[in-house]
Motif scaffolding. Structure first.
Motif, PDB file in Angstrom:
ATOM      1  N   GLY A 191      13.908  33.045  48.052  1.00  0.00           N
ATOM      2  CA  GLY A 191      13.425  32.075  47.076  1.00  0.00           C
ATOM      3  C   GLY A 191      14.448  30.994  46.780  1.00  0.00           C
ATOM      4  N   VAL A 192      13.955  29.840  46.360  1.00  0.00           N
ATOM      5  CA  VAL A 192      14.811  28.733  45.931  1.00  0.00           C
ATOM      6  C   VAL A 192      14.319  28.282  44.559  1.00  0.00           C
ATOM      7  CG1 VAL A 192      15.553  26.364  46.389  1.00  0.00           C
ATOM      8  CG2 VAL A 192      15.278  27.970  48.293  1.00  0.00           C
ATOM      9  N   HIS A 193      15.188  28.370  43.545  1.00  0.00           N
ATOM     10  CA  HIS A 193      14.807  28.001  42.176  1.00  0.00           C
ATOM     11  C   HIS A 193      13.511  28.683  41.748  1.00  0.00           C
ATOM     12  CE1 HIS A 193      18.019  25.115  42.121  1.00  0.00           C
ATOM     13  NE2 HIS A 193      17.541  24.492  43.179  1.00  0.00           N
ATOM     14  N   GLY A 194      13.341  29.917  42.176  1.00  0.00           N
ATOM     15  CA  GLY A 194      12.148  30.662  41.764  1.00  0.00           C
ATOM     16  C   GLY A 194      10.942  30.448  42.657  1.00  0.00           C
ATOM     17  N   ALA A 195      11.034  29.564  43.640  1.00  0.00           N
ATOM     18  CA  ALA A 195       9.893  29.319  44.534  1.00  0.00           C
ATOM     19  C   ALA A 195      10.086  30.108  45.823  1.00  0.00           C
ATOM     20  CB  ALA A 195       9.792  27.835  44.862  1.00  0.00           C
ATOM     21  N   PRO A 196       9.072  30.848  46.244  1.00  0.00           N
ATOM     22  CA  PRO A 196       9.221  31.566  47.514  1.00  0.00           C
ATOM     23  C   PRO A 196       9.253  30.587  48.692  1.00  0.00           C
ATOM     24  CG  PRO A 196       6.987  31.814  46.653  1.00  0.00           C
ATOM     25  CD  PRO A 196       7.764  31.058  45.619  1.00  0.00           C
ATOM     26  N   VAL A 197      10.248  30.727  49.557  1.00  0.00           N
ATOM     27  CA  VAL A 197      10.329  29.859  50.735  1.00  0.00           C
ATOM     28  C   VAL A 197      10.385  30.662  52.034  1.00  0.00           C
ATOM     29  CG1 VAL A 197      11.396  27.929  49.495  1.00  0.00           C
ATOM     30  CG2 VAL A 197      12.849  29.680  50.538  1.00  0.00           C
ATOM     31  N   GLY A 198      10.322  31.993  51.906  1.00  0.00           N
ATOM     32  CA  GLY A 198      10.281  32.819  53.110  1.00  0.00           C
ATOM     33  C   GLY A 198       9.039  33.677  53.056  1.00  0.00           C
TER      34      GLY A 198
END
Ligand SMILES: [Zn+2]
Length: 253
Positions: A191-198
């Motif tokens: 995650g990046v800043h709480g957003a899933p990116v994987g």
């Protein structure tokens, strides 16, 4: 009773005593270099078979391939879409209901199946076909995993799954456990800043594993298996004692 071993004649008699169907659901997907592709299938099937001798249970054959799109880049992974899996699971329970067994447990071994099984269960109940509940073998370990491995829940090809496979099968490549762990992710996802990116295992795990596979051992696997089978037995006891009507909401209709 184990359905596939019966004839249509003997099944007719056995269905008279049966109250609950148990449908094992698995996956055939990468579990890193040390665990077999069928890990989830083997675990779900073995746990479900613990109730096979009960007269009040119909043990259906397992649904082997699950929703595993998030592992598809690794060799050997088979997958069906969540929609296909949902429909298939729904239809298996609907056929059992046609023979009068209208309460069911999905004894599931793959976390990626859970959403689809929940949707299948909702549909079955909404249409008054059957009451089914999705149950994962690790659903109610009551802290056993923390006691054994100082972890909170299961991840993927981790110490818990390694332990189950060491207890249940001969298919663990123990000399590959170090590699599994060296390339493992600490936790599931990215995650990046709480957003899933994987979204796929390959985004965050080099070996395909997560956690600490080298901590797995057969004794822990036996303890996990005993706990899971005792929980399934208790769940079947409970479900068997419920009336179908009581499992549906009253509603205003
Ligand atoms: Zn698994």
């Amino acid at each position: 009773m184990e359905l596939a071993t019966h004839t249509t004649t003997t099944a007719a008699e056995a269905f008279d005593d049966a109250a609950v169907a148990v449908v094992p659901t698995g996956s055939v997907e990468q579990h890193g270099p040390a665990l077999p592709l069928g890990t989830d299938l083997y675990a779900a099937t073995a746990v479900a078979e613990s109730v096979a001798d009960r007269d009040d249970v119909v043990l259906a054959p397992p649904i082997p391939v699950g929703a595993s799109g998030h592992h598809r880049q690794f060799h050997g992974t088979l997958s069906v879409t969540p929609e296909t899996f949902e429909d298939y699971a729904h239809d298996v329970v609907a056929s059992l209901a046609e023979h009068g067994v209208r309460k069911a447990v999905f004894a599931n071994g793959h976390g990626g199946n859970t959403d689809a099984l929940t949707r299948a269960a909702r549909r079955l109940r909404e249409r008054d076909v059957a009451f089914a509940t999705p149950w994962n073998w690790w659903s109610n370990l009551e802290g056993l995993e923390a006691e054994l491995f100082d972890v909170d829940g299961i991840t993927h090809a981790d110490a818990m799954e390694t332990s189950m496979m060491l207890h249940l099968t001969e298919h663990v490549r123990e000399d590959a456990l170090e590699d599994a762990e060296a390339g493992a992710a600490e936790g599931w996802g990215e995650g990046v800043h709480g957003a899933p990116v994987g979204f796929d295992a390959i985004d965050f795990s080099e070996s395909g594993a997560v956690g600490h596979p080298t901590k797995g051992n057969a004794e822990a696997g036996e303890a996990l298996f005993e706990k899971a089978t005792s929980e399934l037995g208790a769940l079947v006891d409970w479900l068997g004692a419920q009336s179908f009507a009581d499992l549906r909401p009253e509603g205003h209709r």
